[in-house]
Structures are given as C-alpha cells and as structure tokens.
Design a protein around this motif. Structure first.
Motif, PDB file in Angstrom:
ATOM      1  N   SER A 129       0.842  -1.185   0.000  1.00  0.00           N
ATOM      2  CA  SER A 129       0.000   0.000   0.000  1.00  0.00           C
ATOM      3  C   SER A 129       0.886   1.247   0.000  1.00  0.00           C
ATOM      4  CB  SER A 129      -0.934   0.018   1.214  1.00  0.00           C
ATOM      5  OG  SER A 129      -0.186   0.010   2.420  1.00  0.00           O
ATOM      6  N   GLN A 130       0.315   2.359  -0.409  1.00  0.00           N
ATOM      7  CA  GLN A 130       1.084   3.603  -0.515  1.00  0.00           C
ATOM      8  C   GLN A 130       1.130   4.320   0.832  1.00  0.00           C
ATOM      9  OE1 GLN A 130      -0.519   6.781  -3.037  1.00  0.00           O
ATOM     10  NE2 GLN A 130       1.481   6.968  -4.017  1.00  0.00           N
ATOM     11  N   ALA A 131       2.338   4.678   1.266  1.00  0.00           N
ATOM     12  CA  ALA A 131       2.504   5.418   2.520  1.00  0.00           C
ATOM     13  C   ALA A 131       2.251   6.899   2.275  1.00  0.00           C
ATOM     14  CB  ALA A 131       3.911   5.214   3.065  1.00  0.00           C
ATOM     15  N   ASP A 132       1.829   7.587   3.324  1.00  0.00           N
ATOM     16  CA  ASP A 132       1.649   9.037   3.197  1.00  0.00           C
ATOM     17  C   ASP A 132       2.989   9.743   3.040  1.00  0.00           C
ATOM     18  OD1 ASP A 132      -1.327   9.533   3.630  1.00  0.00           O
ATOM     19  OD2 ASP A 132      -0.832   8.261   5.346  1.00  0.00           O
ATOM     20  N   CYS A 133       4.006   9.197   3.670  1.00  0.00           N
ATOM     21  CA  CYS A 133       5.339   9.782   3.547  1.00  0.00           C
ATOM     22  C   CYS A 133       6.397   8.697   3.717  1.00  0.00           C
ATOM     23  CB  CYS A 133       5.555  10.878   4.593  1.00  0.00           C
ATOM     24  SG  CYS A 133       7.194  11.670   4.513  1.00  0.00           S
ATOM     25  N   ILE A 134       7.407   8.744   2.852  1.00  0.00           N
ATOM     26  CA  ILE A 134       8.579   7.894   3.006  1.00  0.00           C
ATOM     27  C   ILE A 134       9.761   8.797   3.319  1.00  0.00           C
ATOM     28  CG2 ILE A 134      10.195   6.340   1.859  1.00  0.00           C
ATOM     29  CD1 ILE A 134       7.916   5.321   0.153  1.00  0.00           C
ATOM     30  N   TYR A 135      10.428   8.501   4.409  1.00  0.00           N
ATOM     31  CA  TYR A 135      11.598   9.285   4.832  1.00  0.00           C
ATOM     32  C   TYR A 135      12.850   8.440   4.636  1.00  0.00           C
ATOM     33  CZ  TYR A 135      14.912  11.741   7.866  1.00  0.00           C
ATOM     34  OH  TYR A 135      16.004  12.396   8.353  1.00  0.00           O
ATOM     35  N   LYS A 147       3.214   8.903  -1.130  1.00  0.00           N
ATOM     36  CA  LYS A 147       2.529  10.110  -1.592  1.00  0.00           C
ATOM     37  C   LYS A 147       3.457  11.315  -1.485  1.00  0.00           C
ATOM     38  CE  LYS A 147      -1.967   8.382  -0.038  1.00  0.00           C
ATOM     39  NZ  LYS A 147      -3.103   8.597   0.899  1.00  0.00           N
ATOM     40  N   GLN A 148       4.437  11.187  -0.609  1.00  0.00           N
ATOM     41  CA  GLN A 148       5.453  12.215  -0.434  1.00  0.00           C
ATOM     42  C   GLN A 148       6.736  11.519  -0.013  1.00  0.00           C
ATOM     43  OE1 GLN A 148       4.773  15.163   2.751  1.00  0.00           O
ATOM     44  NE2 GLN A 148       5.188  16.766   1.253  1.00  0.00           N
ATOM     45  N   VAL A 149       7.867  12.002  -0.512  1.00  0.00           N
ATOM     46  CA  VAL A 149       9.165  11.442  -0.151  1.00  0.00           C
ATOM     47  C   VAL A 149      10.018  12.565   0.418  1.00  0.00           C
ATOM     48  CG1 VAL A 149      11.245  10.255  -0.960  1.00  0.00           C
ATOM     49  CG2 VAL A 149       9.016   9.703  -1.976  1.00  0.00           C
ATOM     50  N   LEU A 150      10.570  12.331   1.600  1.00  0.00           N
ATOM     51  CA  LEU A 150      11.421  13.323   2.254  1.00  0.00           C
ATOM     52  C   LEU A 150      12.823  12.747   2.365  1.00  0.00           C
ATOM     53  CD1 LEU A 150      11.649  16.050   3.713  1.00  0.00           C
ATOM     54  CD2 LEU A 150      10.980  14.906   5.833  1.00  0.00           C
ATOM     55  N   ILE A 151      13.768  13.374   1.664  1.00  0.00           N
ATOM     56  CA  ILE A 151      15.157  12.904   1.625  1.00  0.00           C
ATOM     57  C   ILE A 151      16.034  13.870   2.409  1.00  0.00           C
ATOM     58  CG2 ILE A 151      17.117  12.331   0.133  1.00  0.00           C
ATOM     59  CD1 ILE A 151      15.075  11.896  -2.137  1.00  0.00           C
ATOM     60  N   LYS A 152      16.838  13.316   3.299  1.00  0.00           N
ATOM     61  CA  LYS A 152      17.788  14.125   4.068  1.00  0.00           C
ATOM     62  C   LYS A 152      19.193  13.891   3.533  1.00  0.00           C
ATOM     63  CE  LYS A 152      20.155  14.141   8.515  1.00  0.00           C
ATOM     64  NZ  LYS A 152      20.214  13.537   9.868  1.00  0.00           N
ATOM     65  N   THR A 153      19.944  14.990   3.321  1.00  0.00           N
ATOM     66  CA  THR A 153      21.345  14.869   2.939  1.00  0.00           C
ATOM     67  C   THR A 153      22.193  15.756   3.839  1.00  0.00           C
ATOM     68  OG1 THR A 153      21.490  16.709   1.359  1.00  0.00           O
ATOM     69  CG2 THR A 153      20.618  14.615   0.527  1.00  0.00           C
ATOM     70  N   ALA A 154      23.486  15.495   3.814  1.00  0.00           N
ATOM     71  CA  ALA A 154      24.421  16.333   4.557  1.00  0.00           C
ATOM     72  C   ALA A 154      24.670  17.627   3.778  1.00  0.00           C
ATOM     73  CB  ALA A 154      25.733  15.584   4.777  1.00  0.00           C
ATOM     74  N   PRO A 194       5.007  13.316  -6.032  1.00  0.00           N
ATOM     75  CA  PRO A 194       4.843  12.740  -7.366  1.00  0.00           C
ATOM     76  C   PRO A 194       3.997  13.588  -8.299  1.00  0.00           C
ATOM     77  CG  PRO A 194       4.500  11.069  -5.675  1.00  0.00           C
ATOM     78  CD  PRO A 194       4.590  12.380  -4.967  1.00  0.00           C
ATOM     79  N   ALA A 195       3.079  14.387  -7.760  1.00  0.00           N
ATOM     80  CA  ALA A 195       2.177  15.184  -8.593  1.00  0.00           C
ATOM     81  C   ALA A 195       2.696  16.596  -8.844  1.00  0.00           C
ATOM     82  CB  ALA A 195       0.794  15.258  -7.927  1.00  0.00           C
TER      83      ALA A 195
END
Length: 396
Positions: free
Chosen positions: A155-161, A196-203, A239-240
């Motif tokens: 299933s699709q998550a609301d947010c993937i971190y 539905k949203q992807v939050l990527i953390k970088t240095a 994605p949208a």
C-alpha cells in the motif's frame, strides 16, 4: 552485552554515579569494578555524554540504551528532528533508514502508524527497546534493507523518509547523491510510486543544485542550520508536483529562529546595489549561505552588497529582522598592522574572513591581533577591489 545486562540495577546505579566521569579513565581503572562490564558501560557513558545536548529528551529519559558514539554523532539532533515532524503528517510513515531512531521517533508523532526499517541488527534491537521505553507504540520495527522493504510494500505510505549513508565501504565521505547508500536516485521511481510524499535528508556537503539535477518532482528544498552550523538539507518530493521548487532556510539559535525563503529564478533575476561600508554590516546565517540566497536576501531587506563575491551587506538603518548577524561599523582600516592596532588598543578581536586572500591565522600573524574581546573584525574586499578590515561591534 545484552540490553538486559545494561539495565540491571547495579549497572544503572554505577552509570548514574559515574555519569560525568571520563570513560577512558574508567576503563583503565576497570579492575576496581569486577562486577561491572566496564568496557560496555564506558561506551554507554561516552554515548550519553555526546547525547546530552544533542537530544536532551532522550538523555533525560530513564532506561534508554544508546548505540556507539558514531551512530550518536550521525543521528539528527532533537531540534532538527522536531522541525522535520512539522513538515509532514498523515496516517502512515515509513522511515527506510531508521538508524538510532531519533528522526523516526519525532516524525512518528505526526502519523498514526510508523514503520522503522534498519539493516544493522544491533540498532534494530536498541531502537525497539527505546521506542518501548518512550511509549512510542505507533512504531513497528523491521530488520532489513530499504530496497527489500520497498519491494514488500503493498500500500502507498503518506510519507517515506530516507537518510542515505554518506560514506562508502571504506568509510570515506562521498559527494554525490548517487554514491550514497541506498542510492535514492536509482530508487526514486519506486519511492515516488510507494509514497505520496518522499522526504530525503542529505548532509550539507552535497551540492544542492547537483542534487536537484538528479531528482524529479522536488517541491521544496529546506536548509537547516543550528547555532551558525549548517546541519542538513531536505528534499521534499511530491509525485504530482510540476513547477519550480522553493528553497526554505531555517536557522535555530539558542533563543530565536530565523527563516528566509526564495527560489532559484528569483535569485538569478534579482539586481542588487553595491556600496562602500555604511553604518551597519550584516552577515547571513549558515543556512542562507548554503542555500545561495546571496542576492535575494539583499533585495528582501533592502541592503547593499559590499562586493559581488563578499556576501556581506550594509545599510544606513538597522534591520533587526535580518536572517544572520548584524554589527555596527565603528571604523574601516587598511590591511596593515599599524592601522588596525591603532583602532584596537586592546589587541584582541574576533576575526571573520569573507572574500579575502589571507586566512584568519595569517591575518593574526600580520596584525598581531589576539583572539577574544568584544570587537569583531571582518576582513573583506570592497566594491573598489581594495582589501579592507572592518572594525565592528556585534548587535545580534
């Protein structure tokens, strides 16, 4: 060393008594404590001491077990983790790179259910224990890789971190997003399908524009600094989303939060004015500098730049809302010992270099100025390409 052993009443009492002691000295004196697994306890004390100011809530909590110091150092601070939790919300969160679990814990407070995913067995066991102690019942822990968990999601998550590791197999730092692990560039099609949203953390060491060339559907970039040190950069994918992303900067001080937002097109199209130093001098905070808002910040606060490459700003009237530090200009000196020492009788000053050929150490050697005092000297280049030293006093 098991979690249960570290939580024994005897070991817990020992750690409370020796909480402020030097862990290395405790190990050397280990023969005095035959019933205490001194090396494991020393490692806990060292990790706790590192954690004291970085995440005070966890440090104060009873019964938590901390991972090795490296994991503590690599984990997000409490202030940045709390801030991230204000950016996203919904029913279901997936943290694909759980690590110590600090981000997972605070992000989970904005969701009904959270999946924590981590490859290292020891970290999974510690996180599972700590989440229980913190009464974070909405978090479910999983041992495995990000790729494996994504493949199994139905299933699709609301947010993937995701916070990819920024070191290679030889523990050397990498400078491209594609070289981090897991490779979010290779995974992004799958990530954007499963979230539905992807939050990527970088240095901060990763170049923002280079990362944006590698990612699609980035709605927002967030640059976070704490007490004049840039800590992390976030990329929020939707994605949208179609269009130009915004770049938000946030700087947490001991008693204040400074925010400034702009876009790349605004920065590129902005025209700025230049001037010789006026009554007040401004230095942008670390988040603004990392984000590259060099012209946008000048226009937003109606300031003049000293030089196209200086990133120092000046005005006749003080602006108390500037996102950075402000100083009152007391005098302007040529770059030589006689001139500057005449203006600073104490011989002490805090020195900052901006668009200047010499380092702070070289300036101290040439001028004889010692570190300290209430005077702030900015070594820079003016609009006439002259090397100058600005003698100032800090306002904020």
């Amino acid at each position: 060393m098991s979690v249960a052993s570290l939580l024994s009443p005897e070991v817990q009492a020992f750690m409370r008594v020796h909480a402020q002691d030097d862990p290395a000295k405790l190990v050397l004196a280990g023969h005095r404590y035959p019933s205490i697994p001194i090396k494991e306890v020393a490692a806990q004390l060292q990790a706790r001491q590192k954690a004291k100011h970085k995440f005070s809530e966890w440090h104060q909590a009873q019964g938590l077990i901390f991972p090795p110091v490296l994991s503590v150092e690599q984990a997000s601070s409490e202030v940045t983790a709390r801030y991230k939790s204000s950016l996203v919300s919904g029913n279901h969160l997936v943290d694909l790179t759980g690590g110590m679990g600090v981000d997972t814990f605070y992000l989970s407070q904005s969701f009904q259910q959270t999946d924590y995913v981590e490859q290292q067995t020891e970290l999974v066991a510690l996180a599972q224990h700590n989440f229980k102690e913190l009464d974070a019942r909405q978090i479910t822990t999983h041992h495995g890789s990000a790729e494996e968990f994504l493949d199994q999601m139905h299933s699709q998550a609301d947010c993937i971190y995701i916070d990819p590791a920024r070191r290679d197999a030889q523990q050397k730092k990498v400078f491209r997003l594609e070289d981090c692990s897991p490779d979010v560039v290779a995974l992004q099609e799958l990530l954007l399908t499963k979230g539905k949203q992807v939050l990527i953390k970088t240095a901060p060491l990763l170049d923002i524009q280079a990362v944006l060339l590698s990612l699609k559907c980035v709605e927002k970039v967030v640059v976070i600094a704490v007490n004049q040190e840039c800590k992390e950069v976030l990329y929020m994918q939707n994605p949208a989303f179609v269009g130009e992303n915004t770049i938000d900067t946030v700087h947490f001080l001991h008693d204040d939060v400074q925010e400034f937002n702009f876009s790349k097109s605004q920065e590129e199209s902005t025209q700025v004015n230049y001037a010789e130093p006026l009554d007040y001098l401004y230095e942008p905070n670390a988040a603004v500098l990392k984000a590259g808002a060099f012209k946008s910040v000048a226009k937003a606060f109606q300031l003049n730049k000293l030089h196209p490459n200086s990133h120092l700003y000046t005005s006749k009237v003080l602006d108390k809302h500037f996102p950075g530090r402000a100083f009152e200009v007391k005098s302007i000196s040529k770059y030589n010992r006689k001139s500057i020492r005449a203006l600073i009788p104490s011989g002490k000053a805090n020195i900052t270099v901006r668009n200047f050929p010499d380092s702070v150490q070289q300036i101290r050697k040439k001028t004889g100025l010692q570190e300290g005092g209430e005077t702030y000297v900015f070594a820079t280049t003016d609009i006439n390409n002259q090397l100058i030293l600005l003698v100032t006093e800090k306002i904020f």
